[in-house]
Design an enzyme around this catalytic site. Structure first.
Site, PDB file in Angstrom:
ATOM      1  N   ARG A  35      -8.324  -9.445  -3.194  1.00  0.00           N
ATOM      2  CA  ARG A  35      -8.281  -8.187  -2.463  1.00  0.00           C
ATOM      3  C   ARG A  35      -9.488  -7.950  -1.550  1.00  0.00           C
ATOM      4  O   ARG A  35      -9.322  -7.727  -0.360  1.00  0.00           O
ATOM      5  CB  ARG A  35      -8.172  -7.023  -3.453  1.00  0.00           C
ATOM      6  N   HIS A  81       2.756  -8.602  -0.352  1.00  0.00           N
ATOM      7  CA  HIS A  81       1.603  -7.771  -0.748  1.00  0.00           C
ATOM      8  C   HIS A  81       2.103  -6.484  -1.414  1.00  0.00           C
ATOM      9  O   HIS A  81       2.280  -5.455  -0.752  1.00  0.00           O
ATOM     10  CB  HIS A  81       0.770  -7.440   0.492  1.00  0.00           C
ATOM     11  N   TYR A 125       5.427   5.396  14.631  1.00  0.00           N
ATOM     12  CA  TYR A 125       5.273   5.641  16.061  1.00  0.00           C
ATOM     13  C   TYR A 125       4.635   4.458  16.799  1.00  0.00           C
ATOM     14  O   TYR A 125       4.864   4.293  17.991  1.00  0.00           O
ATOM     15  CB  TYR A 125       4.401   6.888  16.304  1.00  0.00           C
TER      16      TYR A 125
END
Length: 823
Positions: A35, A81, A125
């Site tokens: 990570r 993931h 968006y």
């Protein structure tokens, strides 16, 4: 049934602290490897690697249409993931920010945040696609160049590391906090890193200093200025270091005031917060001199305008900003990365060698893949050639076969073909029988043989392997090279308190009892000759102003005591006080002994070896020592001159190369003029030599000056305020040690001699202090020039007082106008 289960159950005693320890270690390694930390080979954390691979699988290359970020994030989460969507999207957003990445890996369309800390628009968006740089990181991944491992649910495969033609770890840097460790790798310029890699390939045993000829240091996407190469060198040598990064500014001057403009900010500094921080400090008067702060940044770049007040000094305000805001930051470098599933702190050379090794592995695996593919194709072409050479027999054999399997076996048996070759012949289209197609097969076969030979040569020769790696690196350099954004200064001078104080001219006064203060020079107005003067400081009943001098706030003051001890102090460390204030006891500023008295104060801006310090004692002793010997003074002071038992210091002067002569005057009005070279430089604690001999037993030295040329004018002042100017050449040049000549005609109206001053500089005025603490400023041009054996004119009305001291100060730029109406 439950009883049977109990009978076959094995109970194991486990200590809870051991269980927690093991569990925490497993968690720690999961965070470290999976990570928070980047891989040293491709420079990517798992989430970034999975984002790029998912985009590659989606086909959103640099020339493809943009795809919704939500779609990309969804693929990353669903396939590789299994973490929160916001974390994945934030990682994707950062890879698209030109102020976060030195070489962007994602081409974003829409609002992807700003350097002011504005968040990106929601992922539904925005749209994204890969950049050409990320395509270079993924290039050749389909050629068995890297290992693939199962994804989180064993349904798919994902790359363990990416092939990466780009040394991404050093170019884009990385930061992350794991468990018990953290990484902080600054970004660099791609040209410099690749040049260093090429040099290292050519010179395997090169040293860090050689690589530093190519890699100048970090290159942040936001620019700025790095101060100090020592921290860079330390980080590259050990894997840890600290560097100072400052904002890049320029000064714009208007008619009435200066304007500080911030053009670039340090890496990872939030510009909006910086502007807010500066405004708050100005509003609370923590930083004086700021009138207004405006952010005029636009799409063309950063422009933060800091307007100053009319009387503010831009350098002082700028130093305050560096000291108190994030306009100056410390970037801690930690070259920590993962290699073979283990975290390690690397040196620069180790990281470069590791990338070269990674590229060698990639090129070798790619070469083997392409070689096997070429051999397989050549094998097929060999079968086709055999078939074409015996085409009639092949056709007859096929027509006579009852099925495909029989035909395949017949071909294998008749012509010694492999199964693959037989299948290829059976699948061959009739158009391949034309003469043109036959030529194509021959040409392709010849090309394949050449390719096979070339690929084998690569595998046999490390030199050829290195050449390929170099060529590919240089191709990347040509494709992505860009100018350096961050300037690097060799040295870093920490902002001291001195940098925060205006270097203005001040008057430093000292009383007989040892009270000292500094007052801005502009406080004292110029008065006409013979004026009563303006009080320079209140004193105790038994105290009076004994000495004063004019200096700059950044100058160094050397205090020399009657015992020949020297103390060191910066002018700005003397407390500033009002014109009528008493001041502060000098014993609170320097560690002077109880039985010591300050006899001389010397100011200097530097301690160059071309200067010397000359001491004059009451008994006429002169001593000259190089000024550099007094550059490192301890707080307890050092011995400046070794005095005789019944002697004490009168004054001391700094002698520069243009000083030719020394001049000593005595209480009884005698003087001597001799060359500086008559007094050779000696050690710091030596006694000195005789400068003047006295005619009477009650005489002693009251002052001394240095003379640059025969044209210098000397001003002598007596106890009753009488003074005159006399040309230095009026006093004949003698050898040191003589009894001298008359310097001033003394009478009961004049009193004894008090001071002698060199007034050759027309830009200087005369300051006279009385024993009562009054001070008057007089234009030296108003004092009449007279001969050697004369008395002079009235300089100041002293009444029942006496003149205690006289010295020079610079002229004021505007005379009297500011003080109009004062008495």
């Amino acid at each position: 049934m439950s009883q049977n289960l109990l009978d076959h159950t094995e109970v194991v005693d486990v200590k809870i602290d051991d269980c927690i320890k093991d569990s925490y270690l497993d968690y720690s390694m999961s965070v470290i490897v999976g990570r928070a930390l980047p891989d040293a080979k491709d420079g990517l954390k798992p989430v970034h690697r999975r984002i790029l691979y998912a985009m590659h699988e989606l086909g959103v290359g640099s020339r493809a249409k943009y795809k919704k970020s939500a779609r990309i994030v969804g693929d990353v989460i669903g396939k590789y993931h299994p973490h929160g969507d916001s974390a994945v999207y934030e990682a994707l957003v950062r890879m698209a920010q030109d102020f976060s990445m030195r070489l962007e890996l994602v081409d974003g369309q829409g609002n992807f945040g700003s350097i002011d800390g504005d968040n990106a628009a929601a992922m539904r968006y925005t749209e994204a696609r890969m950049t050409q740089a990320s395509e270079e990181i993924l290039r050749d991944i389909e050629k068995d160049t890297v290992d693939f491992v199962p994804n989180y649910d064993d349904t798919l495969k994902e790359p363990d590391v990416l092939p990466s033609r780009i040394p991404n770890l050093l170019i884009n840097g990385s930061s992350g906090i794991a468990v018990g460790m953290a990484t902080s790798i600054p970004p660099h310029r791609i040209d410099e890193i690749i040049d260093a890699l090429v040099y290292m390939i050519e010179h395997k045993d090169c040293e860090l200093e050689e690589l530093m000829e190519f890699i100048k240091g970090p290159d942040f996407p936001t620019g700025g200025i790095i101060f100090g190469k020592q921290g860079i060198m330390e980080a590259y040598r050990t894997g840890r270091g600290r560097i100072k990064v400052r904002a890049k500014v320029h000064i714009e001057q208007t008619k009435n005031k200066d304007v500080i403009v911030i053009d670039e900010v340090p890496y990872q500094v939030n510009k909006a917060r910086l502007v807010e921080q500066i405004s708050e400090l100005a509003r609370e008067k923590v930083i004086e001199g700021i009138a207004e702060v405006r952010d005029e940044s636009d799409r063309d770049g950063i422009r933060v305008v800091i307007e100053l007040k009319r009387d503010a000094m831009s350098e002082i305000v700028l130093n305050h900003l560096y000291k108190s805001t994030t306009m100056e930051n410390t970037f801690g470098i930690i070259l920590l990365a993962i290699n073979n599933k283990e975290p390690k702190i690397f040196t620069l050379i180790e990281l470069l060698k590791l990338f070269i090794s990674h590229r060698k592995t990639i090129v070798i695996r790619r070469t083997i893949f392409e070689l096997e593919k070429a051999k397989a194709r050549a094998h097929i072409l060999e079968g086709l050639k055999i078939a074409l050479d015996h085409i009639d027999e092949v056709i007859a054999l096929i027509r006579a076969s009852k099925d495909t399997e029989y035909a395949k076996n017949a071909l294998m048996s008749r012509f010694g073909l492999s199964e693959l070759q037989s299948k290829a012949i059976l699948e061959m289209r009739l158009q391949r029988l034309t003469g043109l197609e036959r030529d194509k097969i021959e040409q392709e076969y010849a090309e394949l043989l050449a390719q096979i030979e070339f690929l084998n040569a690569i595998l046999r020769s490390e030199e050829k392997l290195n050449e390929i790696i170099k060529t590919e690196l240089l191709e990347v350099k040509d494709k992505f090279s860009s100018p350096r954004k961050t300037d690097i200064e060799d040295d870093y001078d920490a902002i001291d308190i001195e940098d925060l104080i205006p270097n203005e001219q001040v008057v430093v006064t000292m009383s007989h009892r040892g009270y000292v203060k500094r007052v801005p020079l502009k406080v004292y107005e110029k008065q006409n000759r013979g004026g009563k003067g303006k009080i320079s400081g209140n004193t105790h009943d038994d105290d009076f102003i004994e000495s004063f001098f004019v200096a700059n706030a950044h100058d160094t003051i050397m205090f020399v005591t009657n015992r020949g001890q020297l103390y060191w102090l910066k002018v700005y460390k003397i407390p500033e006080a009002g014109r009528t204030a008493i001041g502060k006891a000098v014993v609170n500023l320097i560690q002077i002994q109880q039985d010591e008295k300050i006899m001389a104060t010397i100011t200097t801006t530097d301690f160059n070896e071309d200067k010397s310090l000359v001491f004059f004692t009451k008994n006429g002793i002169v001593k000259r020592t190089n000024l550099s010997e007094y550059s490192n003074i301890r707080s307890v002071g050092v011995r400046a001159i070794n005095l005789d038992e019944n002697d004490e210091l009168v004054t001391a002067k700094i002698i520069t190369p243009n000083v030719k002569e020394l001049f000593i005057a005595t209480y009884e009005g005698m003087c001597i003029r001799f060359g500086v070279d008559d007094v050779r430089e000696i050690g710091r604690v030596a006694r000195g030599v005789t400068g003047i001999r006295f005619k009477s037993g009650g005489d002693y030295v009251v002052g001394a000056v240095s003379i640059g040329s025969d044209g210098d004018k000397l001003l002598t002042v007596s106890e009753k305020g009488i003074g005159k100017q006399t040309n230095a050449e009026s006093y004949r040049l003698q050898s040191r040690g003589g009894k001298g000549v008359i310097v001033m005609k003394l009478t009961p109206k004049t009193g004894k001699l008090v001071s002698v001053v060199n007034v050759n500089d027309e830009n200087m005025d005369l300051m006279v202090l009385t024993s009562g603490g009054k001070m008057i400023r007089v234009d030296t041009q108003a004092i009449r020039e007279a001969g050697r054996n004369t008395s002079g004119v009235k300089i100041v009305n002293v009444g029942n007082e006496k003149v205690a001291y006289a010295s020079q100060c610079p002229k004021e730029a505007q005379e009297d106008e500011v003080f109009e109406g004062e008495e």
